[in-house]
Design a protein around this motif. Sequence first.
Motif, PDB file in Angstrom:
ATOM      1  N   VAL A  56       0.790  -1.068   0.103  1.00  0.00           N
ATOM      2  CA  VAL A  56      -0.115   0.180  -0.136  1.00  0.00           C
ATOM      3  C   VAL A  56       1.028   1.229   0.067  1.00  0.00           C
ATOM      4  O   VAL A  56       0.415   2.364  -0.398  1.00  0.00           O
ATOM      5  CB  VAL A  56      -0.890   0.018   1.025  1.00  0.00           C
ATOM      6  N   HIS A  57       2.316   1.043   0.495  1.00  0.00           N
ATOM      7  CA  HIS A  57       2.977   2.349   0.449  1.00  0.00           C
ATOM      8  C   HIS A  57       3.827   2.471  -1.158  1.00  0.00           C
ATOM      9  O   HIS A  57       4.755   3.303  -0.897  1.00  0.00           O
ATOM     10  CB  HIS A  57       3.668   2.322   1.555  1.00  0.00           C
ATOM     11  N   GLY A  58       3.618   1.477  -1.845  1.00  0.00           N
ATOM     12  CA  GLY A  58       4.449   1.376  -3.147  1.00  0.00           C
ATOM     13  C   GLY A  58       5.664   0.963  -2.992  1.00  0.00           C
ATOM     14  O   GLY A  58       6.621   1.020  -3.991  1.00  0.00           O
ATOM     15  N   ARG A 105      10.918   1.938  -2.985  1.00  0.00           N
ATOM     16  CA  ARG A 105       9.536   2.488  -2.786  1.00  0.00           C
ATOM     17  C   ARG A 105       9.287   3.242  -4.192  1.00  0.00           C
ATOM     18  O   ARG A 105       9.997   4.337  -4.219  1.00  0.00           O
ATOM     19  CB  ARG A 105       9.630   3.553  -1.542  1.00  0.00           C
ATOM     20  N   LEU A 106       8.391   3.070  -4.682  1.00  0.00           N
ATOM     21  CA  LEU A 106       8.005   3.617  -6.008  1.00  0.00           C
ATOM     22  C   LEU A 106       7.269   4.982  -5.670  1.00  0.00           C
ATOM     23  O   LEU A 106       5.999   4.674  -5.014  1.00  0.00           O
ATOM     24  CB  LEU A 106       7.232   2.692  -7.118  1.00  0.00           C
ATOM     25  N   PRO A 107       7.435   6.054  -6.502  1.00  0.00           N
ATOM     26  CA  PRO A 107       6.847   7.226  -6.202  1.00  0.00           C
ATOM     27  C   PRO A 107       5.317   7.243  -6.629  1.00  0.00           C
ATOM     28  O   PRO A 107       5.281   6.321  -7.690  1.00  0.00           O
ATOM     29  CB  PRO A 107       7.427   8.340  -6.646  1.00  0.00           C
ATOM     30  N   GLY A 115      -0.274   2.612 -14.071  1.00  0.00           N
ATOM     31  CA  GLY A 115      -1.368   1.746 -13.727  1.00  0.00           C
ATOM     32  C   GLY A 115      -1.180   0.785 -12.533  1.00  0.00           C
ATOM     33  O   GLY A 115      -1.938  -0.208 -12.461  1.00  0.00           O
ATOM     34  N   LEU A 116      -0.151   0.984 -11.678  1.00  0.00           N
ATOM     35  CA  LEU A 116       0.150   0.078 -10.359  1.00  0.00           C
ATOM     36  C   LEU A 116      -1.103   0.432  -9.318  1.00  0.00           C
ATOM     37  O   LEU A 116      -1.256   1.625  -9.069  1.00  0.00           O
ATOM     38  CB  LEU A 116       1.332   0.023 -10.170  1.00  0.00           C
ATOM     39  N   THR A 117      -1.232  -0.281  -8.715  1.00  0.00           N
ATOM     40  CA  THR A 117      -2.167  -0.226  -7.374  1.00  0.00           C
ATOM     41  C   THR A 117      -1.745  -1.335  -6.561  1.00  0.00           C
ATOM     42  O   THR A 117      -0.867  -2.476  -6.688  1.00  0.00           O
ATOM     43  CB  THR A 117      -3.828  -0.366  -7.584  1.00  0.00           C
ATOM     44  N   ALA A 118      -2.118  -1.203  -5.144  1.00  0.00           N
ATOM     45  CA  ALA A 118      -1.367  -2.053  -4.262  1.00  0.00           C
ATOM     46  C   ALA A 118      -2.086  -3.430  -4.521  1.00  0.00           C
ATOM     47  O   ALA A 118      -3.419  -3.667  -4.772  1.00  0.00           O
ATOM     48  CB  ALA A 118      -1.922  -1.722  -2.626  1.00  0.00           C
ATOM     49  N   GLY A 119      -1.044  -4.560  -4.312  1.00  0.00           N
ATOM     50  CA  GLY A 119      -1.436  -5.800  -4.630  1.00  0.00           C
ATOM     51  C   GLY A 119      -1.122  -6.171  -5.884  1.00  0.00           C
ATOM     52  O   GLY A 119      -1.219  -7.522  -5.967  1.00  0.00           O
ATOM     53  N   ASP A 120      -0.602  -5.408  -6.760  1.00  0.00           N
ATOM     54  CA  ASP A 120      -0.183  -5.763  -8.035  1.00  0.00           C
ATOM     55  C   ASP A 120       0.991  -6.718  -8.120  1.00  0.00           C
ATOM     56  O   ASP A 120       1.842  -6.010  -7.202  1.00  0.00           O
ATOM     57  CB  ASP A 120      -0.137  -4.579  -8.943  1.00  0.00           C
ATOM     58  N   ARG A 121       1.022  -7.462  -8.840  1.00  0.00           N
ATOM     59  CA  ARG A 121       2.435  -8.179  -8.892  1.00  0.00           C
ATOM     60  C   ARG A 121       3.190  -7.728 -10.087  1.00  0.00           C
ATOM     61  O   ARG A 121       2.810  -7.599 -10.892  1.00  0.00           O
ATOM     62  CB  ARG A 121       2.194  -9.700  -9.221  1.00  0.00           C
TER      63      ARG A 121
END
Length: 158
Positions: A56-58, A105-107, A115-121
């Motif tokens: 959730v924090h990237g 940590r990705l900004p 198009g990345l969100t928390a939980g994406d692999r």
Amino acid sequence: MTDRPIDSVIPAVVPSGGFKIRGDSRAAMKRPPLPLARLAPTRDSSAVYGLATLDVHGRVADRAVMTALGWGPGLRLGIRESGGLIIVGADRQGVFRVTREGHVRLPAVVRQWCGLTAGDRVLLAADPAAGRLVLHPPASLDAVVARVHAEALGGDEA
């Protein structure tokens, strides 16, 4: 009943590598090993791969990838997007750092671009020789897999 092997079933091994059948003084013809077909290309790269889940924090991390790159906590990083991929490299002037836990940590803006969100692999592809980490988001992987499958399956993207 005896425990003696039956001569005609178990051949004796001749030190030269050929076989000699017991009771027969003629050595069987030496044959080189049969060639094996190469089904897949061999590796010609020192790349190290990992798969990580974006939190959730990237943040993303893979111990093998970070070890191969030699990146430790506090290392300054440059992070950019290129063609839907995220490129990360050590940069003395970089504003991003490897976290205390060894994560990258990705900004938020980079995550949004890809198009990345928390939980994406994401696939992490480290190139230790270049000191670079390339992150492949799901959309990038979909495109690569579709292209490779189309080539392998003769145009069918299945």
